[in-house]
Motif scaffolding. Structure first.
Motif, short mmCIF file in Angstrom:
data_model
loop_
_atom_site.label_atom_id
_atom_site.label_comp_id
_atom_site.label_asym_id
_atom_site.label_seq_id
_atom_site.Cartn_x
_atom_site.Cartn_y
_atom_site.Cartn_z
N TYR A 10 0.84 -1.20 0.00
CA TYR A 10 0.00 0.00 0.00
C TYR A 10 0.88 1.26 0.00
CZ TYR A 10 -3.02 3.73 1.73
OH TYR A 10 -3.68 4.93 1.88
N TRP A 11 1.83 1.32 0.93
CA TRP A 11 2.66 2.52 1.04
C TRP A 11 3.63 2.64 -0.13
CZ3 TRP A 11 0.72 6.09 3.75
CH2 TRP A 11 -0.04 5.78 4.87
N ASP A 12 4.13 1.50 -0.62
CA ASP A 12 5.03 1.56 -1.76
C ASP A 12 4.30 2.13 -2.99
OD1 ASP A 12 7.81 0.98 -2.33
OD2 ASP A 12 7.06 -0.45 -3.81
N ASN A 13 3.07 1.71 -3.18
CA ASN A 13 2.29 2.22 -4.31
C ASN A 13 1.99 3.71 -4.16
OD1 ASN A 13 2.16 -0.15 -5.84
ND2 ASN A 13 0.42 -0.92 -4.66
N ARG A 14 1.78 4.16 -2.93
CA ARG A 14 1.55 5.59 -2.72
C ARG A 14 2.76 6.40 -3.19
NH1 ARG A 14 -2.82 7.13 0.93
NH2 ARG A 14 -2.12 9.25 0.43
N TYR A 15 3.95 5.92 -2.89
CA TYR A 15 5.16 6.63 -3.33
C TYR A 15 5.39 6.48 -4.82
CZ TYR A 15 6.43 7.98 1.36
OH TYR A 15 6.44 8.57 2.60
N LYS A 16 5.15 5.29 -5.37
CA LYS A 16 5.30 5.10 -6.81
C LYS A 16 4.40 6.05 -7.59
CE LYS A 16 6.78 0.26 -6.88
NZ LYS A 16 6.36 -1.13 -7.09
N ASN A 17 3.19 6.26 -7.08
CA ASN A 17 2.20 7.10 -7.76
C ASN A 17 2.22 8.55 -7.29
OD1 ASN A 17 1.20 4.87 -9.25
ND2 ASN A 17 0.01 4.22 -7.47
N MET A 18 3.20 8.86 -6.44
CA MET A 18 3.34 10.22 -5.89
C MET A 18 2.06 10.71 -5.20
SD MET A 18 6.44 11.03 -6.18
CE MET A 18 6.40 12.77 -5.78
N GLU A 19 1.39 9.80 -4.53
CA GLU A 19 0.19 10.14 -3.74
C GLU A 19 0.64 10.39 -2.30
OE1 GLU A 19 -2.32 6.77 -4.33
OE2 GLU A 19 -2.71 7.24 -6.44
N LEU A 70 13.69 5.13 9.13
CA LEU A 70 13.02 3.84 8.98
C LEU A 70 11.75 4.04 8.18
CD1 LEU A 70 13.09 0.84 10.07
CD2 LEU A 70 11.65 1.64 11.93
N ASP A 71 11.58 3.23 7.13
CA ASP A 71 10.33 3.27 6.38
C ASP A 71 10.09 1.90 5.77
OD1 ASP A 71 8.63 5.99 5.40
OD2 ASP A 71 8.16 4.12 4.35
N ILE A 72 8.81 1.58 5.55
CA ILE A 72 8.43 0.27 5.05
C ILE A 72 8.40 0.19 3.53
CG2 ILE A 72 5.93 0.69 5.00
CD1 ILE A 72 5.57 -2.11 6.25
N ALA A 73 8.40 1.35 2.85
CA ALA A 73 8.21 1.38 1.40
C ALA A 73 9.54 1.33 0.66
CB ALA A 73 7.45 2.65 1.02
N PRO A 74 9.83 0.23 -0.05
CA PRO A 74 11.13 0.10 -0.72
C PRO A 74 11.40 1.20 -1.75
CG PRO A 74 10.01 -2.02 -0.64
CD PRO A 74 9.03 -1.00 -0.15
N THR A 75 10.38 1.60 -2.50
CA THR A 75 10.57 2.65 -3.50
C THR A 75 11.05 3.94 -2.84
OG1 THR A 75 8.91 1.71 -4.98
CG2 THR A 75 9.39 4.06 -5.25
N LEU A 76 10.40 4.28 -1.74
CA LEU A 76 10.76 5.49 -1.00
C LEU A 76 12.17 5.38 -0.43
CD1 LEU A 76 10.74 6.57 2.27
CD2 LEU A 76 10.26 8.17 0.41
N VAL A 77 12.47 4.27 0.22
CA VAL A 77 13.79 4.09 0.84
C VAL A 77 14.89 4.18 -0.21
CG1 VAL A 77 15.29 2.46 2.07
CG2 VAL A 77 12.93 2.82 2.83
N ASP A 78 14.66 3.61 -1.39
CA ASP A 78 15.63 3.69 -2.47
C ASP A 78 15.85 5.15 -2.88
OD1 ASP A 78 17.32 2.43 -4.52
OD2 ASP A 78 15.80 3.14 -5.92
#
Length: 196
Positions: A10-19, A70-78
């Protein structure tokens, strides 16, 4: 929306979609002012649910020496790792907060608590306590309002928070934040809680 919807995907998709409507684009003035005034530069600091890490950037610029993100979203952490590069004073971890095991002098709260399903709030309080050194401090901002649209964010109020934290923490401060960002003025509490 059940708890399972608010998972890593859920959180990774939010970052991928810039939501990322919660991202104000700069560090929270209240948190930075508190850190400058209270936190020793060499104290260990955790920022859970760090997002784009605006607070970390500001703290590093002010000379803080031991920050963990610390964050759960791989896209964001990258993205955050690429933005910061290798900095000895900064550790960036992609992990579920509830699985994290290190201990810190300070934990800074900025829009992480409100992103968790309220069913997890007791777990959050216990986990924060376990991540703090003896007499460590949780400081930051909690919403003092409810939200009419589908969460997250999830709101709350002072009475609820006092009840939630009282068993594990001494409440040093829990009051209306005087230096909130303009769009959140009058709707945030600044907290400073010391582990018992």
């Amino acid at each position: 929306m059940d708890i399972l919807d608010l998972n890593k995907d859920y959180w990774d998709n939010r970052y991928k979609n810039m939501e990322i409507g919660w991202d104000i684009g700069y560090a929270s003035p209240a948190i930075i002012k508190y850190a400058e005034t209270v936190i020793p530069k060499d104290a260990s600091i955790l920022i859970p649910g760090c997002g784009n890490a605006h607070e970390a950037k500001a703290l590093l610029e002010k000379g803080f020496e031991n920050i963990t993100l610390l964050d759960i979203a791989p896209t964001l952490v990258d993205q955050v790792q690429k933005a910061f590069g290798v900095i000895p004073q900064l550790q960036i971890i992609c992990q579920d907060f509830f699985q994290h095991e290190q201990q810190y002098d300070y934990i800074l709260e900025q829009t992480f608590f409100c992103a968790l399903d309220p069913a997890l709030r007791e777990n959050y309080s216990s986990k924060i306590a376990s991540l703090l050194q003896p007499r460590g401090i949780l400081a930051g901002l909690l919403f003092d309002r409810e939200f009419p649209v589908q969460p997250p964010p999830f709101g709350g109020n002072k009475s609820e928070y006092q009840h939630l934290f009282l068993s594990s923490f001494d409440i040093l401060k829990m009051e209306t934040c005087f230096n909130s960002i303009p769009q959140r003025q009058g709707t945030e509490l600044f907290i400073e809680l010391r582990k018992k």
